[in-house]
Motif scaffolding. Structure first.
Motif, PDB file in Angstrom:
ATOM      1  N   GLY A   1       4.463   3.638   2.235  1.00  0.00           N
ATOM      2  CA  GLY A   1       6.495   3.280   3.115  1.00  0.00           C
ATOM      3  C   GLY A   1       6.320   1.576   3.740  1.00  0.00           C
ATOM      4  N   GLY A   2       4.278   2.135   4.431  1.00  0.00           N
ATOM      5  CA  GLY A   2       4.397   0.816   5.151  1.00  0.00           C
ATOM      6  C   GLY A   2       2.921   0.366   4.978  1.00  0.00           C
ATOM      7  N   PRO A   3       2.529  -0.849   5.882  1.00  0.00           N
ATOM      8  CA  PRO A   3       1.243  -1.659   5.894  1.00  0.00           C
ATOM      9  C   PRO A   3       0.462  -1.478   5.622  1.00  0.00           C
ATOM     10  CG  PRO A   3       1.472  -1.250   7.857  1.00  0.00           C
ATOM     11  CD  PRO A   3       2.925  -0.773   7.149  1.00  0.00           C
ATOM     12  N   THR A   4       0.109   0.068   5.584  1.00  0.00           N
ATOM     13  CA  THR A   4      -1.540   0.628   4.873  1.00  0.00           C
ATOM     14  C   THR A   4      -1.565   0.497   3.723  1.00  0.00           C
ATOM     15  OG1 THR A   4      -0.939   2.139   7.181  1.00  0.00           O
ATOM     16  CG2 THR A   4      -2.826   3.086   4.797  1.00  0.00           C
ATOM     17  N   VAL A   5      -2.583   0.175   3.041  1.00  0.00           N
ATOM     18  CA  VAL A   5      -3.223   0.292   2.236  1.00  0.00           C
ATOM     19  C   VAL A   5      -3.683   1.498   1.505  1.00  0.00           C
ATOM     20  CG1 VAL A   5      -4.225  -1.148  -0.173  1.00  0.00           C
ATOM     21  CG2 VAL A   5      -3.193  -2.013   2.192  1.00  0.00           C
ATOM     22  N   VAL A   6      -2.801   2.224   0.246  1.00  0.00           N
ATOM     23  CA  VAL A   6      -3.713   3.505  -0.314  1.00  0.00           C
ATOM     24  C   VAL A   6      -4.684   2.848  -1.416  1.00  0.00           C
ATOM     25  CG1 VAL A   6      -3.702   5.833  -1.195  1.00  0.00           C
ATOM     26  CG2 VAL A   6      -1.491   4.824   0.332  1.00  0.00           C
ATOM     27  N   LEU A   7      -5.953   3.176  -1.581  1.00  0.00           N
ATOM     28  CA  LEU A   7      -7.491   2.940  -1.891  1.00  0.00           C
ATOM     29  C   LEU A   7      -7.859   4.200  -2.798  1.00  0.00           C
ATOM     30  CD1 LEU A   7      -9.363   0.642  -3.589  1.00  0.00           C
ATOM     31  CD2 LEU A   7     -10.180   0.677  -0.787  1.00  0.00           C
ATOM     32  N   SER A   8      -7.867   4.097  -3.503  1.00  0.00           N
ATOM     33  CA  SER A   8      -8.660   5.903  -4.451  1.00  0.00           C
ATOM     34  C   SER A   8      -9.477   4.713  -5.211  1.00  0.00           C
ATOM     35  CB  SER A   8      -6.780   5.865  -5.594  1.00  0.00           C
ATOM     36  OG  SER A   8      -8.371   7.099  -6.483  1.00  0.00           O
ATOM     37  N   VAL A   9     -11.356   5.250  -5.030  1.00  0.00           N
ATOM     38  CA  VAL A   9     -12.163   5.289  -6.132  1.00  0.00           C
ATOM     39  C   VAL A   9     -12.255   6.466  -7.202  1.00  0.00           C
ATOM     40  CG1 VAL A   9     -13.126   3.695  -4.172  1.00  0.00           C
ATOM     41  CG2 VAL A   9     -13.411   6.982  -4.024  1.00  0.00           C
ATOM     42  N   ALA A  10     -10.897   7.196  -6.919  1.00  0.00           N
ATOM     43  CA  ALA A  10     -11.459   8.374  -7.885  1.00  0.00           C
ATOM     44  C   ALA A  10     -11.074   7.545  -9.454  1.00  0.00           C
ATOM     45  CB  ALA A  10      -9.568   9.830  -7.632  1.00  0.00           C
ATOM     46  N   ALA A  11     -11.412   8.850 -10.467  1.00  0.00           N
ATOM     47  CA  ALA A  11     -11.686   8.900 -11.670  1.00  0.00           C
ATOM     48  C   ALA A  11     -10.163   9.350 -12.154  1.00  0.00           C
ATOM     49  CB  ALA A  11     -12.870   9.112 -12.635  1.00  0.00           C
ATOM     50  N   GLY A  12      -9.692   9.097 -13.179  1.00  0.00           N
ATOM     51  CA  GLY A  12      -8.708   9.400 -14.059  1.00  0.00           C
ATOM     52  C   GLY A  12      -6.721   9.708 -13.328  1.00  0.00           C
ATOM     53  N   ARG A  13      -6.512   9.226 -11.643  1.00  0.00           N
ATOM     54  CA  ARG A  13      -5.605   8.652 -10.910  1.00  0.00           C
ATOM     55  C   ARG A  13      -4.937   7.708 -10.881  1.00  0.00           C
ATOM     56  NH1 ARG A  13      -5.145  14.241  -9.217  1.00  0.00           N
ATOM     57  NH2 ARG A  13      -3.046  12.869  -8.604  1.00  0.00           N
ATOM     58  N   LEU A  14      -4.101   7.861 -11.286  1.00  0.00           N
ATOM     59  CA  LEU A  14      -2.848   6.404 -11.794  1.00  0.00           C
ATOM     60  C   LEU A  14      -2.543   6.230 -10.362  1.00  0.00           C
ATOM     61  CD1 LEU A  14      -1.210   7.936 -14.796  1.00  0.00           C
ATOM     62  CD2 LEU A  14      -2.854   6.601 -14.914  1.00  0.00           C
ATOM     63  N   ILE A  15      -1.947   5.255 -10.581  1.00  0.00           N
ATOM     64  CA  ILE A  15      -1.160   4.217  -9.014  1.00  0.00           C
ATOM     65  C   ILE A  15       0.283   5.234  -9.212  1.00  0.00           C
ATOM     66  CG2 ILE A  15      -0.098   1.666  -8.688  1.00  0.00           C
ATOM     67  CD1 ILE A  15      -2.579   0.119  -9.464  1.00  0.00           C
ATOM     68  N   ALA A  16       0.802   5.126 -10.362  1.00  0.00           N
ATOM     69  CA  ALA A  16       2.282   6.128 -10.222  1.00  0.00           C
ATOM     70  C   ALA A  16       1.984   6.850  -9.524  1.00  0.00           C
ATOM     71  CB  ALA A  16       2.774   5.833 -11.533  1.00  0.00           C
ATOM     72  N   GLY A  17       0.868   8.153  -9.592  1.00  0.00           N
ATOM     73  CA  GLY A  17       0.709   8.852  -8.869  1.00  0.00           C
ATOM     74  C   GLY A  17       0.624   8.731  -7.368  1.00  0.00           C
ATOM     75  N   PHE A  18      -0.075   7.620  -7.078  1.00  0.00           N
ATOM     76  CA  PHE A  18      -0.613   8.002  -5.291  1.00  0.00           C
ATOM     77  C   PHE A  18       1.845   7.389  -5.239  1.00  0.00           C
ATOM     78  CE2 PHE A  18      -4.570   7.141  -7.055  1.00  0.00           C
ATOM     79  CZ  PHE A  18      -5.475   8.296  -6.016  1.00  0.00           C
ATOM     80  N   GLU A  19       2.082   6.406  -6.074  1.00  0.00           N
ATOM     81  CA  GLU A  19       3.467   5.756  -5.444  1.00  0.00           C
ATOM     82  C   GLU A  19       4.463   6.882  -5.562  1.00  0.00           C
ATOM     83  OE1 GLU A  19       2.988   1.449  -7.304  1.00  0.00           O
ATOM     84  OE2 GLU A  19       3.447   3.482  -9.024  1.00  0.00           O
ATOM     85  N   THR A  20       4.704   7.648  -5.839  1.00  0.00           N
ATOM     86  CA  THR A  20       5.267   9.129  -6.257  1.00  0.00           C
ATOM     87  C   THR A  20       4.554   9.932  -4.568  1.00  0.00           C
ATOM     88  OG1 THR A  20       5.882   9.541  -8.252  1.00  0.00           O
ATOM     89  CG2 THR A  20       5.958  11.409  -7.244  1.00  0.00           C
ATOM     90  N   ALA A  21       3.240  10.171  -4.838  1.00  0.00           N
ATOM     91  CA  ALA A  21       3.437  10.847  -3.443  1.00  0.00           C
ATOM     92  C   ALA A  21       3.271  10.008  -2.171  1.00  0.00           C
ATOM     93  CB  ALA A  21       1.113  11.258  -3.641  1.00  0.00           C
ATOM     94  N   PHE A  22       3.350   8.927  -1.960  1.00  0.00           N
ATOM     95  CA  PHE A  22       3.135   8.187  -0.409  1.00  0.00           C
ATOM     96  C   PHE A  22       4.645   8.014  -0.824  1.00  0.00           C
ATOM     97  CE2 PHE A  22      -0.815   8.280  -0.784  1.00  0.00           C
ATOM     98  CZ  PHE A  22      -1.454   8.477   0.803  1.00  0.00           C
TER      99      PHE A  22
END
Length: 279
Positions: free
Chosen positions: A96-117
């Motif tokens: 929810g802040g300025p930190t960017v979550v940058l993933s290099v993992a296969a098969g992991r959707l943006i929506a999943g990270f939005e839910t997690a963070f």
């Protein structure tokens, strides 16, 4: 300011937490340091590491860096997809802040990270490949709507430190990207194995067959990289009418059973698997 200077400026100022110091994480870290990231701006969080490059901070878990701050500009997640869900809760406070979550993992959707963070979290999903280990990788990335131009430039600089990078706006394309470039090095290695075995079948000693197959694949790749001509033109350049190469290509380029249709089926299978992993 020239693009190279902008990239170096973005890298030198970036505060990065790298979660996972394995092969891909290690390749990225080496690329960053080689391209100007300040070692004291990097924290590597991995319980399996007991040492790292001089000046880079190591942490066995996120508790210490979270407690001490400041928050990173980029939280780069380089852990295996199957353990991602167990890793993410520890970093929920960065959402929810300025930190960017940058993933290099296969098969992991943006929506999943939005839910997690949580809402408003900037997320970039990317797919690099293993030639990143020699700074010749290919990465394709997709950002959500919360990623600012500055944050995007920082992510591009971090990913571009180990090779080429391209962006897509449609996340669905990442599955095909995974199938072509993410898995692609394995196809090239298998081609080299097949060329080696074909040489052995043709009577060559095994060590010589392996040597010339490897050198030929590496040399052809270097030529293609250095040449402004497209692969089809390069292929035609080496193919004399009615010659030995033409005879081989008649087999490889069959409409039904040749390499082209086979590669299309292989990429389709990998794309489907990527979609299945993403759920």
């Amino acid at each position: 300011m020239p693009a190279a200077d902008l990239t170096r400026a973005a890298l030198s100022a970036a505060r990065v937490w790298l979660v996972g110091g394995g092969k891909m994480g290690g390749a990225l870290l080496t690329g960053w340091l080689d391209h100007g990231v300040a070692p004291d701006n990097v924290t590597v969080i991995d319980p399996g590491l007991d040492q790292g490059p001089h000046g880079v901070r190591l942490a066995a878990d996120p508790a210490a860096p979270l407690a001490e701050g400041p928050a990173p500009d980029v939280l780069l997640l380089a852990v295996k997809p199957q353990v991602m869900d167990s890793v993410l809760p520890a970093y929920r406070a960065l959402g929810g802040g300025p930190t960017v979550v940058l993933s290099v993992a296969a098969g992991r959707l943006i929506a999943g990270f939005e839910t997690a963070f949580g809402p408003g979290t900037p997320v970039v999903r990317s797919i690099p490949n293993t030639p990143a280990a020699v700074h010749r990788g290919m990465t394709v990335a997709c950002a959500n709507g919360h990623v600012t131009d500055t944050a995007r430039a920082t992510c591009e600089a971090l990913l571009g430190a180990v090779g080429d990078i391209a962006w897509v706006t449609d996340e669905a394309l990442i599955d095909a990207v995974t199938a072509v470039s993410g898995s692609g090095p394995a196809y090239v290695f298998w081609l080299t194995e097949c060329m080696t075995q074909a040489g052995i079948d043709g009577g060559l000693p095994a060590d010589l067959a392996a040597r010339i197959a490897r050198a030929t694949v590496c040399g052809a790749g270097a030529l293609m990289d250095a040449s402004p001509e497209d692969p089809a033109t390069l292929r035609r350049n080496v193919t004399s009418p009615n010659g030995t190469t033409a005879a081989a290509l008649e087999v490889l380029m069959q409409e039904s059973g040749g390499l082209g249709p086979l590669m299309s089926r292989a990429v389709a299978a990998a794309t489907q698997r990527s979609q299945d992993l993403a759920g």
